[in-house]
Design a protein around this motif. Structure first.
Motif, PDB file in Angstrom:
ATOM      1  N   GLU A 194      23.149   8.407   4.889  1.00 34.18           N
ATOM      2  CA  GLU A 194      22.841   7.331   3.948  1.00 34.18           C
ATOM      3  C   GLU A 194      21.776   6.435   4.557  1.00 34.18           C
ATOM      4  N   GLY A 195      20.740   6.119   3.771  1.00 33.03           N
ATOM      5  CA  GLY A 195      19.668   5.299   4.340  1.00 33.03           C
ATOM      6  C   GLY A 195      19.162   4.200   3.435  1.00 33.03           C
ATOM      7  N   ILE A 196      19.532   4.238   2.147  1.00 29.33           N
ATOM      8  CA  ILE A 196      18.928   3.281   1.210  1.00 29.33           C
ATOM      9  C   ILE A 196      19.447   1.866   1.463  1.00 29.33           C
ATOM     10  N   PHE A 197      20.741   1.735   1.740  1.00 29.86           N
ATOM     11  CA  PHE A 197      21.284   0.398   2.049  1.00 29.86           C
ATOM     12  C   PHE A 197      20.543  -0.203   3.255  1.00 29.86           C
ATOM     13  N   CYS A 212      15.866  13.178  -1.615  1.00 23.61           N
ATOM     14  CA  CYS A 212      17.009  12.309  -1.305  1.00 23.61           C
ATOM     15  C   CYS A 212      18.228  12.866  -2.029  1.00 23.61           C
ATOM     16  N   GLY A 213      19.423  12.370  -1.662  1.00 21.44           N
ATOM     17  CA  GLY A 213      20.633  12.716  -2.411  1.00 21.44           C
ATOM     18  C   GLY A 213      20.830  11.818  -3.620  1.00 21.44           C
ATOM     19  N   ASP A 214      20.028  10.742  -3.691  1.00 23.37           N
ATOM     20  CA  ASP A 214      20.036   9.804  -4.829  1.00 23.37           C
ATOM     21  C   ASP A 214      21.317   8.974  -4.924  1.00 23.37           C
ATOM     22  N   GLY A 215      22.198   9.052  -3.937  1.00 23.77           N
ATOM     23  CA  GLY A 215      23.437   8.261  -3.957  1.00 23.77           C
ATOM     24  C   GLY A 215      23.142   6.842  -3.477  1.00 23.77           C
ATOM     25  N   ILE A 216      23.526   5.850  -4.301  1.00 25.23           N
ATOM     26  CA  ILE A 216      23.230   4.456  -3.955  1.00 25.23           C
ATOM     27  C   ILE A 216      24.544   3.732  -3.699  1.00 25.23           C
ATOM     28  N   GLY A 267      13.494   0.279   7.409  1.00 27.46           N
ATOM     29  CA  GLY A 267      13.975   1.521   6.795  1.00 27.46           C
ATOM     30  C   GLY A 267      13.848   2.716   7.727  1.00 27.46           C
ATOM     31  N   ASP A 268      13.474   3.864   7.163  1.00 23.50           N
ATOM     32  CA  ASP A 268      13.377   5.087   7.966  1.00 23.50           C
ATOM     33  C   ASP A 268      12.353   4.940   9.094  1.00 23.50           C
ATOM     34  N   ALA A 269      11.358   4.081   8.914  1.00 23.11           N
ATOM     35  CA  ALA A 269      10.337   3.902   9.953  1.00 23.11           C
ATOM     36  C   ALA A 269      10.949   3.385  11.253  1.00 23.11           C
ATOM     37  N   THR A 322      -3.812   5.454   1.491  1.00 26.73           N
ATOM     38  CA  THR A 322      -3.123   6.096   2.621  1.00 26.73           C
ATOM     39  C   THR A 322      -3.564   5.425   3.914  1.00 26.73           C
ATOM     40  N   VAL A 323      -2.644   4.770   4.596  1.00 30.11           N
ATOM     41  CA  VAL A 323      -2.969   4.051   5.828  1.00 30.11           C
ATOM     42  C   VAL A 323      -3.073   5.048   6.981  1.00 30.11           C
ATOM     43  N   ARG A 324      -4.157   4.923   7.749  1.00 30.19           N
ATOM     44  CA  ARG A 324      -4.367   5.849   8.878  1.00 30.19           C
ATOM     45  C   ARG A 324      -4.423   5.120  10.212  1.00 30.19           C
ATOM     46  N   PRO A 350      18.181   9.051  -9.721  1.00 29.06           N
ATOM     47  CA  PRO A 350      17.097   9.825  -9.096  1.00 29.06           C
ATOM     48  C   PRO A 350      16.028   8.891  -8.530  1.00 29.06           C
ATOM     49  N   ARG A 351      15.542   9.215  -7.349  1.00 24.43           N
ATOM     50  CA  ARG A 351      14.563   8.338  -6.693  1.00 24.43           C
ATOM     51  C   ARG A 351      13.273   8.233  -7.502  1.00 24.43           C
ATOM     52  N   ALA A 352      12.996   9.264  -8.313  1.00 31.58           N
ATOM     53  CA  ALA A 352      11.807   9.199  -9.170  1.00 31.58           C
ATOM     54  C   ALA A 352      11.933   8.047 -10.163  1.00 31.58           C
ATOM     55  N   PRO A 366       5.829   5.715 -10.769  1.00 28.63           N
ATOM     56  CA  PRO A 366       6.958   6.315 -10.061  1.00 28.63           C
ATOM     57  C   PRO A 366       6.563   7.620  -9.370  1.00 28.63           C
ATOM     58  N   ARG A 367       7.249   7.881  -8.244  1.00 25.96           N
ATOM     59  CA  ARG A 367       7.056   9.135  -7.513  1.00 25.96           C
ATOM     60  C   ARG A 367       8.430   9.609  -7.033  1.00 25.96           C
ATOM     61  N   ASP A 368       8.556  10.905  -6.799  1.00 26.03           N
ATOM     62  CA  ASP A 368       9.818  11.455  -6.301  1.00 26.03           C
ATOM     63  C   ASP A 368       9.910  11.209  -4.798  1.00 26.03           C
ATOM     64  N   LEU A 384       0.859  -1.190   0.000  1.00 20.63           N
ATOM     65  CA  LEU A 384       0.000   0.000   0.000  1.00 20.63           C
ATOM     66  C   LEU A 384       0.890   1.234   0.000  1.00 20.63           C
ATOM     67  N   ASP A 385       0.582   2.207  -0.820  1.00 24.46           N
ATOM     68  CA  ASP A 385       1.317   3.478  -0.754  1.00 24.46           C
ATOM     69  C   ASP A 385       0.343   4.617  -1.031  1.00 24.46           C
ATOM     70  N   ARG A 386       0.587   5.730  -0.362  1.00 29.54           N
ATOM     71  CA  ARG A 386      -0.300   6.892  -0.572  1.00 29.54           C
ATOM     72  C   ARG A 386      -0.078   7.513  -1.948  1.00 29.54           C
TER      73      ARG A 386
HETATM   74  C1  LIG Z   1      17.648  15.281   1.643  1.00 31.65           C
HETATM   75  C2  LIG Z   1      17.975  13.820   1.853  1.00 31.65           C
HETATM   76  C3  LIG Z   1      19.086  13.266   1.223  1.00 31.65           C
HETATM   77  C4  LIG Z   1      19.355  11.899   1.347  1.00 31.65           C
HETATM   78  N1  LIG Z   1      20.384  11.387   0.622  1.00 31.65           N
HETATM   79  C5  LIG Z   1      20.591  10.053   0.633  1.00 31.65           C
HETATM   80  C6  LIG Z   1      21.554   9.458  -0.241  1.00 31.65           C
HETATM   81  O1  LIG Z   1      22.184  10.140  -1.082  1.00 31.65           O
HETATM   82  N2  LIG Z   1      21.736   8.126  -0.172  1.00 31.65           N
HETATM   83  C7  LIG Z   1      21.021   7.344   0.688  1.00 31.65           C
HETATM   84  O2  LIG Z   1      21.264   6.129   0.740  1.00 31.65           O
HETATM   85  N3  LIG Z   1      20.095   7.878   1.508  1.00 31.65           N
HETATM   86  C8  LIG Z   1      19.832   9.187   1.483  1.00 31.65           C
HETATM   87  N4  LIG Z   1      18.835   9.717   2.258  1.00 31.65           N
HETATM   88  C9  LIG Z   1      18.024   8.816   3.089  1.00 31.65           C
HETATM   89  C10 LIG Z   1      16.997   8.035   2.211  1.00 31.65           C
HETATM   90  O3  LIG Z   1      16.279   8.946   1.424  1.00 31.65           O
HETATM   91  C11 LIG Z   1      16.046   7.230   3.096  1.00 31.65           C
HETATM   92  O4  LIG Z   1      16.786   6.547   4.077  1.00 31.65           O
HETATM   93  C12 LIG Z   1      15.251   6.217   2.281  1.00 31.65           C
HETATM   94  O5  LIG Z   1      14.369   6.838   1.398  1.00 31.65           O
HETATM   95  C13 LIG Z   1      14.447   5.299   3.212  1.00 31.65           C
HETATM   96  O6  LIG Z   1      13.641   4.432   2.442  1.00 31.65           O
HETATM   97  P1  LIG Z   1      12.252   3.917   3.044  1.00 31.65           P
HETATM   98  O7  LIG Z   1      11.740   2.925   2.059  1.00 31.65           O
HETATM   99  O8  LIG Z   1      12.426   3.513   4.464  1.00 31.65           O
HETATM  100  O9  LIG Z   1      11.294   5.193   3.093  1.00 31.65           O
HETATM  101  P2  LIG Z   1      10.765   6.129   1.912  1.00 31.65           P
HETATM  102  O10 LIG Z   1      11.682   6.087   0.773  1.00 31.65           O
HETATM  103  O11 LIG Z   1      10.473   7.441   2.547  1.00 31.65           O
HETATM  104  O12 LIG Z   1       9.410   5.455   1.455  1.00 31.65           O
HETATM  105  C14 LIG Z   1       8.266   5.488   2.290  1.00 31.65           C
HETATM  106  C15 LIG Z   1       7.017   5.287   1.443  1.00 31.65           C
HETATM  107  O13 LIG Z   1       5.895   5.199   2.321  1.00 31.65           O
HETATM  108  C16 LIG Z   1       4.806   5.911   1.766  1.00 31.65           C
HETATM  109  N5  LIG Z   1       3.921   6.302   2.877  1.00 31.65           N
HETATM  110  C17 LIG Z   1       4.207   7.149   3.895  1.00 31.65           C
HETATM  111  N6  LIG Z   1       3.158   7.221   4.744  1.00 31.65           N
HETATM  112  C18 LIG Z   1       2.200   6.401   4.238  1.00 31.65           C
HETATM  113  C19 LIG Z   1       0.881   6.051   4.662  1.00 31.65           C
HETATM  114  N7  LIG Z   1       0.350   6.561   5.790  1.00 31.65           N
HETATM  115  N8  LIG Z   1       0.166   5.189   3.909  1.00 31.65           N
HETATM  116  C20 LIG Z   1       0.689   4.664   2.769  1.00 31.65           C
HETATM  117  N9  LIG Z   1       1.937   4.957   2.324  1.00 31.65           N
HETATM  118  C21 LIG Z   1       2.682   5.803   3.053  1.00 31.65           C
HETATM  119  C22 LIG Z   1       5.439   7.095   1.059  1.00 31.65           C
HETATM  120  O14 LIG Z   1       4.607   7.594   0.042  1.00 31.65           O
HETATM  121  C23 LIG Z   1       6.737   6.457   0.508  1.00 31.65           C
HETATM  122  O15 LIG Z   1       6.556   5.975  -0.821  1.00 31.65           O
HETATM  123  C24 LIG Z   1      18.538  11.081   2.171  1.00 31.65           C
HETATM  124  C25 LIG Z   1      17.448  11.639   2.827  1.00 31.65           C
HETATM  125  C26 LIG Z   1      17.154  12.992   2.661  1.00 31.65           C
HETATM  126  C27 LIG Z   1      15.940  13.563   3.341  1.00 31.65           C
END
Ligand SMILES: Cc1cc2nc3c(=O)[nH]c(=O)nc-3n(C[C@H](O)[C@H](O)[C@H](O)COP(=O)(O)OP(=O)(O)OC[C@H]3O[C@@H](n4cnc5c(N)ncnc54)[C@H](O)[C@@H]3O)c2cc1C
Length: 375
Positions: free
Chosen positions: A273-276, A43-47, A261-263, A120-122, A97-99, A38-40, A32-34
């Motif tokens: 860095e967060g993608i790894f 991020c810094g887009d560095g992998i 991930g970020d959660a 969108t999960v609430r 690019p993340r997009a 593709p969506r932006d 599920l995603d809100r």
């Molecule tokens: C400015 C910036 C630069 C960065 N540069 C880098 C970099 O160069 N390299 C790197 O490795 N990391 C970088 N990071 C960190 C990286 O962007 C994150 O660690 C990464 O995106 C985490 O992935 P994720 O899947 O946990 O979360 P996300 O990529 O944030 O994905 C979460 C998804 O959940 C969806 N969502 C959110 N809430 C809900 C809801 N209630 N219901 C349904 N869907 C929902 C969103 O739409 C989104 O698609 C950067 C971060 C920032 C802010």
């Protein structure tokens, strides 16, 4: 009510990796995603290459995921006092690019049999037999991969990071300098803070600047930092977003709800860095989902086994780096020795350790320099 083995909230890197791993264990998987993809994503887009290794192990064709975006072999680091080191990385990074990236990785999960729905999960409620999502779906296991402002994390009663463990960064796209070099420039003003310029390969670079929320960051301050550290850049598409930094101890409770991930605040506190960490934790969560009511414990153990030592080391390095002169010494050591440089990159971008070699060389570099400032 509609029922799934695994529901993944969020289709970013963590969610797509979780879906891929759960499918490999034969589960029915709904993402599920809100947003539609593709969506932006700001991020810094560095992998890091290690992120691509995780995806490859999940059966993703990583050449297809990075197609059109050339490898970036070199990294230039500038220390808080202006000392610069530029070297080839042990393995080149790639800037996608993340997009583009996120849509491609999610498409691989859908090819593997996961389903996608825009929603969108609430509200998430755990019962004895499963997890209820907004009163419309039930999941045997629910994986919250919904990013920095995670609704699923809140449903578990876990609050956001403290402001000194939360960063905010602004990024945009600007004409690139050297297409073969990733640039990271740190500064002792509003330390710890840094700017980056990561060339995409199409003549543009992703440029940005970030600092801790606890320093009272504002949009004007972020823009000032960006222009001070990258003078002459005129980026477009400027947007800011928060980065929940790792505290060294991911908060994952027992039960049927997992966070990835970020959660679960896995961003490297040294580099942002967060993608790894997103794809790795997503993969571990997707695999642990097969354990149903015991999935939380199994996932927490797997995360600790795979990343625990690294997270402790980045937490320690982050504490040490609160003294900019120590960072100067570490950069000096990396300038003098390719192996130290490689160790520092592995600590900042993947699962490396704070090695005795790095510490010893930094101390030696300190003793070669002028008397240390008192602080
Ligand atoms: C400015 C910036 C630069 C960065 N540069 C880098 C970099 O160069 N390299 C790197 O490795 N990391 C970088 N990071 C960190 C990286 O962007 C994150 O660690 C990464 O995106 C985490 O992935 P994720 O899947 O946990 O979360 P996300 O990529 O944030 O994905 C979460 C998804 O959940 C969806 N969502 C959110 N809430 C809900 C809801 N209630 N219901 C349904 N869907 C929902 C969103 O739409 C989104 O698609 C950067 C971060 C920032 C802010």
């Amino acid at each position: 009510m509609e029922s799934w083995d695994v529901v993944v909230v969020g289709g970013g890197p963590a969610g797509a990796a979780a879906a891929l791993a759960a499918r490999r264990h034969g589960a029915s998987v709904l993402v599920l995603d809100r947003s539609d993809f593709p969506r932006d994503k700001v991020c810094g887009d560095g992998i890091a290459p290690e992120a691509l290794d995780v995806l490859a192990a999940l059966g993703v064709d990583v050449d297809a995921v990075t197609a059109g975006y050339p490898a970036v072999p070199r990294l230039r680091l500038t220390s808080p006092s202006g000392r610069t080191v530029e070297r080839a990385m042990h393995r080149p990074a790639v800037v996608v690019p993340r997009a583009v990236l996120d849509g491609r990785v999610l498409a691989a999960a859908l090819d593997a049999g996961a389903q996608f729905r825009r929603h969108t999960v609430r509200r998430v409620t755990t019962g004895p037999a499963g997890v209820d999502v907004d009163g419309v779906l039930t999941a045997g296991v629910l994986i919250g991969a919904d990013g920095a402002e995670s609704v699923v994390r809140r449903a578990l009663g876990i609050g956001p990071n403290r402001p000194d463990r939360l960063a905010i960064a602004i990024r945009g796209y600007a004409p690139a300098g050297d297409p073969g070099v990733q640039v990271i420039t740190t500064t002792d003003q509003r330390w710890p803070a840094y700017a980056w310029s990561f060339p995409i390969g199409d003549g543009r670079a992703n440029v940005g600047y970030g600092e801790l929320v606890s320093g009272g960051a504002t949009r004007a301050g972020l823009l000032e930092g960006l222009h001070r550290l990258l003078p002459g850049t005129a980026p477009e598409q400027l947007r800011a977003h928060r980065l929940p930094l790792s505290t060294g101890r991911p908060r994952q409770p027992d039960g049927r709800v997992l966070l990835a991930g970020d959660a679960v605040s896995l961003i490297n506190p040294m580099t942002g860095e967060g993608i790894f960490y997103a794809v790795l934790s997503g993969a571990l969560a997707g695999a642990a989902a097969a354990h149903g009511a015991d999935a939380g414990r199994v996932f927490r153990t797997a995360l600790q086994r795979r990343l625990g030592r690294h997270l402790q080391h980045t937490a320690a390095a982050s504490r040490l780096s609160s003294r900019p002169w120590l960072m100067d010494a570490a950069f000096g050591a990396a300038a003098a020795d390719q192996r130290v440089f490689d160790d520092v990159v592995a600590l900042g971008l993947a699962d490396g350790r704070l090695t005795a070699r790095t510490l010893g060389s930094a101390v030696a570099s300190l003793s070669r320099r002028a008397p240390r400032p008192r602080c």
